[in-house]
Motif scaffolding. Structure first.
Motif, PDB file in Angstrom:
ATOM      1  N   PRO A  10      90.978 -23.983 -11.907  1.00  0.00           N
ATOM      2  CA  PRO A  10      91.031 -24.199 -10.462  1.00  0.00           C
ATOM      3  C   PRO A  10      89.840 -23.597  -9.729  1.00  0.00           C
ATOM      4  N   ARG A  12      89.237 -21.995  -6.367  1.00  0.00           N
ATOM      5  CA  ARG A  12      90.035 -21.398  -5.304  1.00  0.00           C
ATOM      6  C   ARG A  12      89.149 -21.086  -4.111  1.00  0.00           C
ATOM      7  N   TRP A  15      92.022 -25.137  -4.673  1.00  0.00           N
ATOM      8  CA  TRP A  15      92.952 -25.536  -5.729  1.00  0.00           C
ATOM      9  C   TRP A  15      92.702 -26.968  -6.204  1.00  0.00           C
ATOM     10  N   TRP A  24      94.563 -29.254  -8.765  1.00  0.00           N
ATOM     11  CA  TRP A  24      94.869 -28.441  -9.948  1.00  0.00           C
ATOM     12  C   TRP A  24      96.316 -27.998  -9.899  1.00  0.00           C
ATOM     13  N   GLN A  51     100.637 -18.863 -10.016  1.00  0.00           N
ATOM     14  CA  GLN A  51      99.630 -19.759  -9.460  1.00  0.00           C
ATOM     15  C   GLN A  51     100.165 -20.446  -8.205  1.00  0.00           C
ATOM     16  N   ALA A  55      98.468 -20.261  -4.575  1.00  0.00           N
ATOM     17  CA  ALA A  55      98.037 -21.513  -3.954  1.00  0.00           C
ATOM     18  C   ALA A  55      98.711 -21.727  -2.606  1.00  0.00           C
ATOM     19  N   GLU A  58      96.916 -19.500  -0.090  1.00  0.00           N
ATOM     20  CA  GLU A  58      95.528 -19.871   0.167  1.00  0.00           C
ATOM     21  C   GLU A  58      95.417 -21.225   0.859  1.00  0.00           C
ATOM     22  N   PHE A  77     102.854 -27.546  -9.250  1.00  0.00           N
ATOM     23  CA  PHE A  77     102.567 -26.367 -10.061  1.00  0.00           C
ATOM     24  C   PHE A  77     103.615 -26.058 -11.118  1.00  0.00           C
TER      25      PHE A  77
END
Length: 90
Positions: A10, A12, A15, A24, A51, A55, A58, A77
């Motif tokens: 990923p 970041r 993502w 991702w 993750q 994610a 973010e 995910f």
């Protein structure tokens, strides 16, 4: 490392996949994760939930009004990974 061997990791905080630019985990990243965690589905789940947590924070920080829904992030995910290896038919 050549482009053909660069792993699907990923980027970041966007993502997206570093190699193919798909969201991702992309299909190739999913296959690699399944292979990496083949003997330990619990560890795969813990990794994917971590993750997902990162994610969600973010992506919301980048675009509070347009971030993916919790349901979409879960499917992306975690939802694709089987919780355990299928048992053979008896």
């Amino acid at each position: 490392m050549s482009t053909s061997t660069r792993p699907h990791l990923p980027v970041r905080p966007l993502w997206i996949c570093k190699r193919c630019a798909h969201p991702w985990p992309c299909a190739e990243a999913r296959l690699a994760l399944l292979a990496e965690y083949a003997g330990d589905r619990l560890a795969l789940s813990v990794h994917l939930y971590g993750q997902l947590y990162d994610a969600a924070q973010e992506l919301h920080r980048l675009n509070p009004d347009g971030a993916p829904s919790p349901q979409a992030l879960f499917a992306r995910f975690v939802g694709w990974a089987p919780p355990r290896s299928p048992t053979p038919p008896s």
